[in-house]
Each structure stands twice: as C-alpha cells, then as structure tokens.
Design a protein around this motif. Structure first.
Motif, PDB file in Angstrom:
ATOM      1  N   LYS A  31      -4.784  -5.586   2.009  1.00  0.00           N
ATOM      2  CA  LYS A  31      -4.408  -4.188   2.225  1.00  0.00           C
ATOM      3  C   LYS A  31      -5.210  -3.227   1.343  1.00  0.00           C
ATOM      4  CE  LYS A  31       0.407  -5.102   3.541  1.00  0.00           C
ATOM      5  NZ  LYS A  31       1.825  -4.797   3.228  1.00  0.00           N
ATOM      6  N   LYS A  32      -5.538  -3.670   0.136  1.00  0.00           N
ATOM      7  CA  LYS A  32      -6.184  -2.784  -0.828  1.00  0.00           C
ATOM      8  C   LYS A  32      -6.923  -3.622  -1.865  1.00  0.00           C
ATOM      9  CE  LYS A  32      -4.747   0.375  -4.562  1.00  0.00           C
ATOM     10  NZ  LYS A  32      -3.561   0.990  -5.209  1.00  0.00           N
ATOM     11  N   ILE A  33      -8.187  -3.271  -2.148  1.00  0.00           N
ATOM     12  CA  ILE A  33      -8.971  -4.029  -3.116  1.00  0.00           C
ATOM     13  C   ILE A  33      -9.973  -3.099  -3.802  1.00  0.00           C
ATOM     14  CG2 ILE A  33     -10.657  -4.733  -1.341  1.00  0.00           C
ATOM     15  CD1 ILE A  33     -10.953  -7.397  -2.879  1.00  0.00           C
ATOM     16  N   ASN A  63      -4.213  -7.252 -11.060  1.00  0.00           N
ATOM     17  CA  ASN A  63      -3.132  -6.991 -10.098  1.00  0.00           C
ATOM     18  C   ASN A  63      -3.352  -5.744  -9.240  1.00  0.00           C
ATOM     19  OD1 ASN A  63      -1.576  -9.268 -10.851  1.00  0.00           O
ATOM     20  ND2 ASN A  63      -0.747  -8.134 -12.605  1.00  0.00           N
ATOM     21  N   THR A  64      -4.601  -5.351  -9.055  1.00  0.00           N
ATOM     22  CA  THR A  64      -4.876  -4.171  -8.231  1.00  0.00           C
ATOM     23  C   THR A  64      -5.198  -4.522  -6.776  1.00  0.00           C
ATOM     24  OG1 THR A  64      -7.177  -4.214  -8.975  1.00  0.00           O
ATOM     25  CG2 THR A  64      -5.670  -2.750 -10.159  1.00  0.00           C
ATOM     26  N   THR A  65      -5.441  -5.806  -6.512  1.00  0.00           N
ATOM     27  CA  THR A  65      -5.717  -6.232  -5.139  1.00  0.00           C
ATOM     28  C   THR A  65      -4.405  -6.625  -4.458  1.00  0.00           C
ATOM     29  OG1 THR A  65      -7.953  -6.987  -5.642  1.00  0.00           O
ATOM     30  CG2 THR A  65      -6.898  -7.929  -3.691  1.00  0.00           C
ATOM     31  N   ILE A  66      -4.079  -5.919  -3.393  1.00  0.00           N
ATOM     32  CA  ILE A  66      -2.826  -6.144  -2.672  1.00  0.00           C
ATOM     33  C   ILE A  66      -3.132  -6.821  -1.348  1.00  0.00           C
ATOM     34  CG2 ILE A  66      -0.704  -5.098  -1.821  1.00  0.00           C
ATOM     35  CD1 ILE A  66      -1.225  -4.598  -4.793  1.00  0.00           C
ATOM     36  N   LYS A  67      -2.533  -7.977  -1.131  1.00  0.00           N
ATOM     37  CA  LYS A  67      -2.700  -8.650   0.155  1.00  0.00           C
ATOM     38  C   LYS A  67      -1.391  -8.596   0.934  1.00  0.00           C
ATOM     39  CE  LYS A  67      -1.993 -13.270  -1.854  1.00  0.00           C
ATOM     40  NZ  LYS A  67      -2.529 -14.647  -1.924  1.00  0.00           N
ATOM     41  N   LYS A  68      -1.394  -9.182   2.094  1.00  0.00           N
ATOM     42  CA  LYS A  68      -0.233  -9.086   2.979  1.00  0.00           C
ATOM     43  C   LYS A  68       1.020  -9.639   2.324  1.00  0.00           C
ATOM     44  CE  LYS A  68       1.140  -9.988   7.763  1.00  0.00           C
ATOM     45  NZ  LYS A  68       0.738 -10.598   9.048  1.00  0.00           N
TER      46      LYS A  68
END
Length: 209
Positions: A31-33, A63-68
């Motif tokens: 979602k965000k990286i 912890n800034t990369t958000i996956k599903k």
C-alpha cells in the motif's frame, strides 16, 4: 520522506525480473513504501552489489512500509531516472531480499521521480552480487526434464523413454542406453520450443495419473 503507493512487489533473495515471477512466489500488494531517487552510480551499486546501509537510514525506514496484511520493518524503493528496484534490509543494514517492479509500476514511478529530490544514502559495498545468467523458467524446465529422464532410466521404463526420444528428436531408438545418452545430450543445448513441448508432455502425463 517521499512514498510510492499501491505497488506489487515480489521480494526474493535472488533478483528476478517481473516476467519470470512464478505462482509459488510470495507476491505482495504494498500500500505504501518509501521511495528514494538516487544517482545512476548509486543505483548501480545497489543493483549489482551486496550492500550495507547505516543505522540512521534504517531508523528512517523502520515500519514505514505498509502492506496488505501488516508492515515490512525495513524496506524501500531505490530509483534513478531509468530504473527502479525495491529492497528489504535486516537489522544490520544488509540487503536480504530484492524485488523488481512490474513494467506498469516502473513506468508510473519513473514519471513521479521528477517531483522528488535526490537522496544521499550512506552505505558500503560488501561484494559484487552473483546473478544467474540463465532465465529462471529455463532452469525450472531443465530440472523437470532431467528428473523425469533419470527416473524413467533408473526404473527401466523403456516405452516412455522411447516416446520422449521420438517426441524430442523425431526418431525411434531401441537401445535404452543410447536413448538416455541422447536425451541428456539435448539438455546441454540452448532451450527451444522442443524443450517446452517435452516439458508439457511430462506435465500432462502426471495430470492424467
């Protein structure tokens, strides 16, 4: 910090381009990286070497990369004006997995780069990365054919070996030793459509069991 959103990644130990991704891979929707634009020299260092980044950079990524379903602790995309690649790091700052981007994502991301500044990353080169020269699919097909030929030869399934010999080489051979030798010799040549034909025959034979 700049981010890229809604991207498909496939983190693997070996760098595999998107057109060789396989069904068994852990392909993830991110979602965000974090996204960093670097010089071409820096990009090539990351792309071609085992790299270790410093702790300050890791802290920035944490912890800034958000996956599903959750987060990746240390991950980012590093890009120059021509290419982009995603990296995951361990707590020591060493790259542990890498991911190419799909063509669609890469083109979209490169357009976005014009809006963000260059990033300086503190890192050191550990060693040159060993890259496979053969396509992943070739290795997979070759392994299946090798295993099948060895199995049939060991268990003396002459009829099946003769069938594969005809399908691959276009001629019949009675001597099982010559069949085995001929088939193994073919596997030393460059992959072509005959390999794929034989591979599909082998797969179908097991689907019908």
């Amino acid at each position: 910090m700049n981010y890229y959103y809604d991207v498909v990644l496939n983190f693997l130990e070996e760098p595999i381009l998107f057109y060789e991704w396989a069904e068994q891979d852990s392909i993830e929707y991110i979602k965000k990286i974090p996204l960093y634009q670097v010089t071409t020299e820096v990009f090539n260092h990351f792309y071609n070497h085992e790299i270790e980044v410093n702790q300050e950079f890791l802290k920035e990524l944490e912890n800034t990369t958000i996956k599903k379903n959750g987060k990746l602790k240390y991950a980012c995309i590093i890009a120059d004006k021509n290419s982009a690649y995603a990296y995951e790091f361990n707590e020591l700052g060493k790259i542990i997995t890498r991911s190419a981007l799909t063509l669609k994502d890469e083109i979209s991301l490169l357009d976005y780069l014009y809006t963000i500044p260059l990033k300086e990353i503190n890192y050191k080169i550990i060693t040159k990365l060993k890259r496979e020269k053969e396509l992943r699919i070739k290795k997979s097909i070759e392994k299946v054919i090798h295993l099948e030929i060895d199995k049939l030869y060991k268990e003396k399934y002459v009829d099946k070996l003769q069938f594969l010999h005809i399908e691959w080489l276009g001629k019949k051979e009675e001597d099982i030793e010559k069949i085995y030798k001929n088939l193994k010799s073919e596997l030393k040549k460059d992959i072509d459509e005959n390999w794929l034909h034989l591979y599909n025959i082998i797969k179908i034979s097991y689907n019908n069991v």
